[in-house]
Design a protein around this motif. Structure first.
Motif, short mmCIF file in Angstrom:
data_model
loop_
_atom_site.label_atom_id
_atom_site.label_comp_id
_atom_site.label_asym_id
_atom_site.label_seq_id
_atom_site.Cartn_x
_atom_site.Cartn_y
_atom_site.Cartn_z
N ARG A 1 1.41 -1.31 0.35
CA ARG A 1 0.12 0.19 -0.24
C ARG A 1 0.67 1.29 0.19
N GLY A 2 0.64 2.21 -0.79
CA GLY A 2 0.98 3.47 -0.99
C GLY A 2 0.94 4.36 0.42
N ILE A 3 2.07 5.58 0.83
CA ILE A 3 1.55 5.92 1.28
C ILE A 3 0.94 8.01 1.25
N ASN A 4 0.53 8.48 2.13
CA ASN A 4 0.34 10.10 1.80
C ASN A 4 0.99 10.89 2.04
N GLU B 1 5.48 6.40 -7.45
CA GLU B 1 4.58 7.63 -7.23
C GLU B 1 3.79 6.25 -6.97
N THR C 1 0.30 9.02 -3.53
CA THR C 1 0.27 8.05 -2.59
C THR C 1 2.16 7.26 -3.49
#
Length: 123
Positions: free
Chosen positions: A43-46, A76, A81
């Protein structure tokens, strides 16, 4: 020399991999430093979450995320994210920085021991 940049990179690196480390199968497959973890499944982080985790203003986080992309450290994953670029940790220049950091940490700990700021206790 840019502590904010380092903190933001660490927040991205830790946040996107930490949930996977709870899975024994993932740890078995990717438990060695030389194993490259791809973007899929992470999962990405913002910027907002990074700002909340680090205490760095969101606009500063956004600006420094762009620098990290230019540097090739993060990518990205989806709009807004971010994840660490696969293979970045295994690059020779990254490994050299880790080794230098470990030397500094070891020297710091030895200095603290010599000054009596910490002490070694056997179990």
């Amino acid at each position: 020399s840019d502590l904010d940049l380092a903190s933001i990179f660490e927040a991205v690196a830790i946040e996107v991999i930490e949930p996977s480390l709870r899975d024994a199968g993932f740890r078995d497959t990717h438990g060695k430093f030389d194993t490259v973890v791809g973007v899929e499944g992470r999962r990405g982080i913002n910027a907002m979450s990074i700002a909340a985790a680090t205490g760095i203003p969101r606009e500063t986080v956004r600006r420094k995320l762009k620098r990290l992309i230019e540097f090739g450290a993060i990518v990205e994953k989806s709009r807004g994210t971010y994840v660490m670029k696969p293979g970045f940790a295994q690059q020779p220049s990254s490994i050299a920085r880790y080794q230098e950091s470990m030397r500094f940490t070891l020297q710091f700990m030895n200095d603290c021991l010599a000054m009596g700021l910490i002490r070694y206790v056997e179990k």
